[in-house]
Design an enzyme around this catalytic site. Structure first.
Site, short mmCIF file in Angstrom:
data_model
loop_
_atom_site.label_atom_id
_atom_site.label_comp_id
_atom_site.label_asym_id
_atom_site.label_seq_id
_atom_site.Cartn_x
_atom_site.Cartn_y
_atom_site.Cartn_z
N HIS A 25 -7.21 -4.88 9.86
CA HIS A 25 -7.25 -4.69 8.43
C HIS A 25 -5.68 -5.47 7.87
CE1 HIS A 25 -5.03 -0.71 9.42
NE2 HIS A 25 -4.18 -1.68 9.21
N ASN A 28 -7.59 -2.94 14.06
CA ASN A 28 -9.03 -3.45 13.57
C ASN A 28 -9.15 -4.50 12.89
OD1 ASN A 28 -8.11 -2.58 11.30
ND2 ASN A 28 -9.57 -0.58 11.05
N GLU A 35 -9.73 -2.30 4.86
CA GLU A 35 -10.31 -2.04 6.14
C GLU A 35 -11.53 -2.90 6.41
OE1 GLU A 35 -8.89 -0.38 8.38
OE2 GLU A 35 -8.06 1.76 7.52
N ASP A 85 0.80 -1.24 -0.07
CA ASP A 85 -0.10 0.12 -0.05
C ASP A 85 0.80 1.26 0.08
OD1 ASP A 85 0.93 -0.46 2.52
OD2 ASP A 85 -0.93 -0.76 3.61
#
Ligand code: PGA
Length: 248
Positions: free
Chosen positions: A138, A136, A143, A67
């Site tokens: 990801h 979380n 996400e 990313d």
């Protein structure tokens, strides 16, 4: 899933570096999928040390990163291109043209995404994909949501991700709100996945990845459908699993 529970961050980093080094030695022309963030910093340090000791060469390696922040220049000190240069590429013999990170400044983001996927396909996907995990759940910047996105795409970062990453920026407002991320398709297309996690604040994400329901509410959970995953976590990141009786 092959699981290594390591004592602490350093042991976790060393074990993860061993898995990558073994791949590089075994297949000196392999494709490495690489990750950024604080977790893999120690892993890259070991790889650089072992390169400097003459134990490894990255000359034939091609790399694709997971990313990049949208809107950051490659020389911005929080861009993931900059991270890769300063933590690994500048210190080893990898050929610069053989390293690829999404172009955060791409004028045509949709085209950049399509070209990124085409490039990964042209390489035959990663032989080994390194992944961190967000608090979380990801992976990359995929996400939590109500569906998985297969292709490389532009993501609106979750508030919790912006919050978590604000520690690297002068102010929270400086954190980019969007990023390019490899999709679940390219991650799952990797022949082998190496997931690394460290610290108490990852304990829920690690637990949900290994034991929770498989679904986009915890993107890491999809890795249970991959046939060749290595999880390397330190005791703190493993703590909820330990409490649940999982003992590798
Ligand atoms: P971290 O990020 O290594 O900085 O905790 C991991 C991730 O968000 O994927």
């Amino acid at each position: 899933m092959q699981i290594f529970r390591e004592k602490d961050y350093d042991a976790m980093s060393r074990r993860a570096a061993q898995v990558i080094a073994a791949e590089v030695v075994h297949n000196p022309a392999c494709v490495l999928g690489l990750a950024t963030g604080s977790t893999p910093v120690g892993t890259y340090k070991y790889l650089v040390d072992w390169y400097k000791a003459g134990m490894l060469s990255f000359k034939g390696i091609r790399s694709v990163n997971l990313d990049e922040y949208k809107g950051l220049t490659p020389d911005h000190d929080q861009s993931y291109r900059y991270f890769m240069q300063s933590n690994l590429f500048d210190h080893v013999d990898i050929v610069p043209e053989n390293t690829r990170v999404p172009d955060g400044l791409a004028a045509d983001p949709a085209r950049e995404c399509a070209e990124y996927d085409a490039y990964i396909r042209s390489l035959g996907y990663a032989d080994l994909q390194l992944l961190g995990i967000g608090r979380n759940g990801h992976i990359g910047f995929n996400e939590p949501g109500d569906h998985f996105v297969q292709e490389t795409h532009v993501v609106d970062l979750a508030e919790s991700t912006i919050e978590a990453n604000s520690r690297f920026f002068a102010t929270r407002d400086d954190v980019p709100k969007q990023a390019f991320s490899m999709g679940i398709g390219a991650i799952m297309g990797a022949k082998r996945v190496l997931l690394v996690a460290s610290g108490e604040d990852k304990a829920d994400a690690v637990y949900n990845t290994v034991c929770g329901p498989i679904g986009p509410q915890c993107p890491g959970s999809i890795l249970r459908l991959h046939p060749n995953v290595v999880l390397v976590a330190d005791e703190a990141a493993f703590s909820r699993l330990t409490a649940a009786g999982v003992n590798p």
